[in-house]
Scaffold this active site. Structure first.
Site, PDB file in Angstrom:
ATOM      1  N   GLY A 182       0.579  -1.287  -0.314  1.00 48.89           N
ATOM      2  CA  GLY A 182      -0.006   0.442   0.195  1.00 48.89           C
ATOM      3  C   GLY A 182       1.217   1.663   0.530  1.00 48.89           C
ATOM      4  NE  ARG A 199      -1.432  -4.334   0.174  1.00 43.93           N
ATOM      5  CZ  ARG A 199      -1.961  -3.622   0.231  1.00 43.93           C
ATOM      6  NH1 ARG A 199      -2.931  -3.311  -1.718  1.00 43.93           N
ATOM      7  NH2 ARG A 199      -2.007  -2.586   0.844  1.00 43.93           N
ATOM      8  CG  ASP A 226       3.791  -6.488   8.517  1.00 39.80           C
ATOM      9  OD1 ASP A 226       2.998  -6.349   7.329  1.00 39.80           O
ATOM     10  OD2 ASP A 226       2.573  -6.841   9.139  1.00 39.80           O
ATOM     11  CB  THR A 258       2.050   0.817   6.298  1.00 34.09           C
ATOM     12  OG1 THR A 258       0.542   0.750   7.290  1.00 34.09           O
ATOM     13  CG2 THR A 258       2.552  -0.165   7.855  1.00 34.09           C
ATOM     14  CG  ASP A 318      -2.460  -0.592   7.358  1.00 35.47           C
ATOM     15  OD1 ASP A 318      -3.621   0.282   7.127  1.00 35.47           O
ATOM     16  OD2 ASP A 318      -2.447  -1.795   7.051  1.00 35.47           O
ATOM     17  CG  ASP A 359       0.152  -2.688  10.286  1.00 34.53           C
ATOM     18  OD1 ASP A 359       1.013  -2.219   9.282  1.00 34.53           O
ATOM     19  OD2 ASP A 359      -0.801  -3.732   9.892  1.00 34.53           O
ATOM     20  NE  ARG A 417      -3.466  -4.248   5.755  1.00 32.77           N
ATOM     21  CZ  ARG A 417      -3.720  -4.713   3.854  1.00 32.77           C
ATOM     22  NH1 ARG A 417      -4.685  -6.055   3.756  1.00 32.77           N
ATOM     23  NH2 ARG A 417      -3.169  -4.206   3.497  1.00 32.77           N
ATOM     24  N   GLY A 434     -12.090  15.310  19.196  1.00 34.55           N
ATOM     25  CA  GLY A 434     -12.861  15.059  20.048  1.00 34.55           C
ATOM     26  C   GLY A 434     -13.896  14.419  20.162  1.00 34.55           C
TER      27      GLY A 434
HETATM   28  O1  F6P Z   1      -2.665  -1.106   4.255  1.00 37.36           O
HETATM   29  C1  F6P Z   1      -3.197   0.015   3.787  1.00 37.36           C
HETATM   30  C2  F6P Z   1      -4.267   0.102   3.587  1.00 37.36           C
HETATM   31  O2  F6P Z   1      -4.977   0.810   2.906  1.00 37.36           O
HETATM   32  C3  F6P Z   1      -4.974  -0.620   4.933  1.00 37.36           C
HETATM   33  O3  F6P Z   1      -5.566   0.214   5.834  1.00 37.36           O
HETATM   34  C4  F6P Z   1      -6.334  -1.316   4.070  1.00 37.36           C
HETATM   35  O4  F6P Z   1      -6.980  -2.076   5.099  1.00 37.36           O
HETATM   36  C5  F6P Z   1      -6.195  -1.451   2.818  1.00 37.36           C
HETATM   37  O5  F6P Z   1      -4.323  -0.679   2.918  1.00 37.36           O
HETATM   38  C6  F6P Z   1      -6.785  -1.215   1.331  1.00 37.36           C
HETATM   39  O6  F6P Z   1      -6.097  -2.178   0.579  1.00 37.36           O
HETATM   40  P1  F6P Z   1      -7.107  -2.154  -0.875  1.00 37.36           P
HETATM   41  O7  F6P Z   1      -5.920  -0.462  -1.846  1.00 37.36           O
HETATM   42  O8  F6P Z   1      -6.097  -2.865  -1.833  1.00 37.36           O
HETATM   43  O9  F6P Z   1      -7.938  -1.408  -1.203  1.00 37.36           O
END
Ligand code: F6P
Length: 320
Positions: free
Chosen positions: A11, A72, A103, A126, A128, A130, A172, A186
């Site tokens: 991503g 990907r 990751d 990312t 996320d 994470d 995610r 808020g």
């Molecule tokens: O990992 C980044 C992210 O934007 C996540 O927050 C989300 O769940 C996912 O990628 C969306 O993936 P795609 O762009 O393949 O729809």
């Protein structure tokens, strides 16, 4: 001159472009010949690789996404495609890699190292946030600012029209974006995978608030909970307040990188080049407890992400 190739993978995230620029510029000062791989793992397999020119990386600091593009690429799971990738690098004299991504991308290059012993350094990127072992990944601050701006705008209409708004954020399985956004804007409610939520007690809290004059509610819901639709219906049916759902979606991945993302990109990029220069073979850059460092890929692959517990603590009251 030793060839060092730079790629963005998985991503896209704001901050990737500053990182690409810094990796190219800094690696050159350290005696490497920098190359750029386009489209992430796809370009590695299909030989979409060229020596980096000054023009490739000029005027890209402020641009969102990644000028190298990303993908990907499931074909990388197959050994014959990894062999193709290795042959491409060998033909160009590339002996080291920097991957800017998440990751999944680091895991792919770890497998590549196991197959062909090509050292790599990973730069966490990312929205996320994470990746185990680092408090920060490129793109997070920009995404948070995009969300903040959207929630601020939604609050204007929520208040004017006496309506509740449920706002679904990305991330995610991680609730970091939702939690920080809820605190920064808020919000009255926040649902994330890290915190148990209790609709019965939230019902009591909101009914009292409404009786005391509350005319709107902002609820931030992380996509990882899968609760955005339910929450919107619950507000209408249980609280009797008109409610709308806004799914922010991919707008959160775009935008010009914030100052924080640009500066973090510099720190991570210099550390990545230095890690390869020092002979490290598969390190991931980190920012932990205010200190920059590196950690072996094995730690990332074998650990689960832990969301900042101080943020979790602050948000607990928004789920009950
Ligand atoms: O990992 C980044 C992210 O934007 C996540 O927050 C989300 O769940 C996912 O990628 C969306 O993936 P795609 O762009 O393949 O729809």
């Amino acid at each position: 001159m030793e060839g060092l190739a730079i790629m963005t993978s998985g991503g896209d995230a704001a901050g990737m472009n500053p990182a690409v620029k810094c990796c190219v510029d800094y690696s050159r000062t350290k005696g490497f010949k920098p190359f750029l791989i386009r489209d992430g793992l796809r370009g590695l397999i299909d030989n979409d690789i060229s020596e980096a020119t000054k023009e490739d990386v000029s005027g890209i600091m402020h641009r969102g996404g990644t000028v190298l593009r990303s993908s990907r690429e499931p074909r990388f799971y197959e050994l014959e495609n990894r062999q193709k990738a290795y042959d491409n690098l060998k033909a160009l004299g590339i002996t080291k890699l920097i991957v800017i991504g998440g990751d999944g991308s680091f895991g792919a290059l770890n497998q590549f190292y196991a197959d062909f012993q090509i050292p790599f350094a990973g730069i966490p990127a990312t929205i996320d946030n994470d990746i185990p072992g680092t408090d920060y990944c490129l793109g997070v601050d920009t995404a948070l600012n995009v969300i903040r701006e959207s929630v601020d705008s939604i609050r204007d209409t929520a208040n004017s029209f006496s309506r509740a708004f449920v706002i679904e954020t990305m991330g995610r399985h991680c609730g970091y974006l939702a939690m920080v956004s809820a605190l920064a804007s808020g919000a009255e409610m926040c649902l994330v995978p890290e915190i148990e939520y209790d609709f019965e007690s939230m019902g009591k809290r909101f009914r009292k608030d409404i009786a005391d004059g509350r005319n709107y509610i902002i609820a931030i819901v992380a996509e990882g909970t899968n609760m955005a639709d339910y929450t919107t219906r619950w507000i209408k049916d249980s609280l009797g307040m008109d409610a709308r759902l806004t799914t922010l979606g991919h707008v959160q991945r775009g935008g010009s990188p914030t100052v924080r993302d640009r500066v973090m990109a510099y720190h991570f990029s210099v550390a990545a080049v230095d890690s390869l220069l020092a002979g490290q073979t598969k390190e991931i850059m980190t920012f932990k407890g205010g200190t920059y460092g590196t950690q072996p890929i094995d730690v990332v692959v074998n650990s689960k992400p832990v969301t900042d517990q101080s943020i979790v603590k602050l948000c607990k009251c928004l789920s009950v």
